[in-house]
Design a protein around this motif. Structure first.
Motif, mmCIF file in Angstrom:
data_model
loop_
_atom_site.group_PDB
_atom_site.id
_atom_site.type_symbol
_atom_site.label_atom_id
_atom_site.label_comp_id
_atom_site.label_asym_id
_atom_site.label_seq_id
_atom_site.Cartn_x
_atom_site.Cartn_y
_atom_site.Cartn_z
ATOM 1 N N TYR A 271 -29.784 48.490 52.172
ATOM 2 C CA TYR A 271 -28.358 48.679 51.917
ATOM 3 C C TYR A 271 -27.517 47.608 52.603
ATOM 4 C CZ TYR A 271 -28.831 53.328 49.788
ATOM 5 O OH TYR A 271 -29.115 54.375 48.955
ATOM 6 N N HIS A 284 -28.360 52.839 44.322
ATOM 7 C CA HIS A 284 -29.313 53.831 43.816
ATOM 8 C C HIS A 284 -28.883 54.339 42.446
ATOM 9 C CE1 HIS A 284 -26.131 56.545 45.182
ATOM 10 N NE2 HIS A 284 -26.259 56.028 46.395
ATOM 11 N N ARG A 323 -30.240 55.277 53.023
ATOM 12 C CA ARG A 323 -31.335 55.053 52.079
ATOM 13 C C ARG A 323 -32.276 56.268 51.977
ATOM 14 N NH1 ARG A 323 -36.187 52.892 50.730
ATOM 15 N NH2 ARG A 323 -36.154 51.408 48.974
#
Length: 386
Positions: A271, A284, A323
């Motif tokens: 990220y 995502h 994440r």
């Protein structure tokens, strides 16, 4: 007009980008928000904001005005045609917002934009980023037409096909397949289904989501083998005839808006790369089953705004924390899709498990909390949104 310099450059003015900028504005930090579109979209797209997300948005002064514009869904029902397999009530959620808020994404964006404006921010349009050069002092973003902006931090909130992610060299991991094909539409229907609940129909051919919206339309989302280029009313009627209620079937009266899309289950390898940070669909993407995508992105956004306000030391923590949460949501959405498409031999067992789980109050409550998007550890307190 683009500034020459900014502390935080947010690329993308969808729900995620707007929520990052609004969170920062609550701390007194002005971000520069750019979007490649001349006007914000008016189509509904994502159509649910869950209670866990509303609790997070309450900290930036957005939940209450959202709640007045949306329809409050008090339960989530799983069915196989006319058989109710599971009912998940939301009225006992540990929240000031004990429901799923059904609301057009266009409305969600409008409320966020209004809040950002009230705090002194705005969105600059249309500016399409074409280049990104990273260095020890941050980054220089280049735009179509020749403009440049030097930024200490660049937030990629520009969706599944993120230019920021691509230019930063962050890999978007996932299977190299065509992805799942979906049809979605807002339709007017004659239906006996209650208008205070979201229904997930399980079918051997895939799931069908039936969700009422405040304007009287119903959002239909269905996985299909191959979505037509221009979906018509007959396509959605066929889906309802095949997967929806059988004894008192729905009848499509009008299609207000329809589209098709493909989803790959993917997640960014990281990220963060130096001054570049990702949030939302730039980080995502996954199946829309359970309505988790935009919600996860909004929670990303507030967490990222908190981290940017806290200083550089907090940004690695943001990347490390968000994440795994995305991995868990991806697994949950994929699991719902697999439940829907269980082969005939396994469907009796699936149905028994769902009915048993729904009959047990502790399990039912855990399912409600999971669907509602509550996260295990709340983010640090934000600055006052007043």
């Amino acid at each position: 007009m683009l500034p020459e310099r900014t502390d935080v450059l947010v690329v993308g003015a969808g729900p995620t980008g707007l929520a990052v900028a609004t969170t920062l504005a609550g701390y007194g930090i002005a971000a520069t928000v750019v979007d490649r579109l001349a006007e914000p979209p008016v189509t509904s797209r994502a159509a649910v904001v869950h209670a866990g997300t509303l609790e997070v948005l309450d900290r930036i002064g957005v939940a209450a005005p959202l709640a007045t514009r949306g329809l409050h869904s008090v339960r989530f029902v799983v069915r196989d045609r006319d058989r109710v397999l599971a009912t998940v009530p939301f009225d006992r959620l540990p929240s000031r917002y004990p429901y799923a808020l059904l609301i057009s994404q266009a409305e969600t964006e409008a409320v966020l934009a209004d809040r950002l404006t009230a705090l002194g921010g705005r969105v600059l349009r249309p500016y399409e980023m074409t280049g990104l050069d990273l260095d020890g002092d941050g980054a220089v973003a280049r735009f179509a037409g020749g403009g440049t902006v030097r930024a200490r931090w660049v937030v990629g909130a520009d969706g599944m096909h993120s230019r920021v992610r691509e230019l930063a060299g962050i890999r978007f991991g996932g299977p190299a397949d065509p992805g799942e094909s979906f049809l979605l539409a807002d339709v007017r229907v004659e239906s006996a289904l209650p208008r205070d609940q979201v229904t997930l129909f399980l079918s051997r051919r895939g799931p069908l989501v039936w969700a009422p919206l405040p304007d009287g339309t119903v959002r239909l989302v269905a996985s299909v083998a191959d979505a037509p280029r221009e979906p018509q009313a007959r396509h959605f009627q066929a889906l309802l005839d095949e997967r929806g209620p059988a004894r008192r079937p729905d009848r499509v009266v009008e299609v207000a808006w329809a589209s098709r899309f493909r989803i790959h289950h993917r997640i960014a390898d990281s990220y963060r790369r130096g001054p570049v940070l990702l949030a939302g669909d730039a980080a995502h993407v996954h199946s829309p089953a359970g309505g988790q995508g935009m919600n996860l992105g909004l929670r990303d956004a507030v967490a990222l705004g908190d981290a940017l306000a806290a200083g550089p030391q907090a940004l690695d923590g943001y990347a490390a924390d968000r994440r795994p949460r995305a991995e868990e949501v991806l697994g949950f959405a994929a699991g719902l899709t697999r439940l829907a498409a269980a082969p005939p031999a396994l469907r009796p067992l699936r149905d028994l498990l769902l009915r048993t789980a729904s009959a047990l109050p502790p399990t039912r409550h855990r399912l409600a909390v999971r669907l509602a998007g509550f996260e295990p550890h709340p983010p640090p307190a934000a600055a006052s949104a007043g």
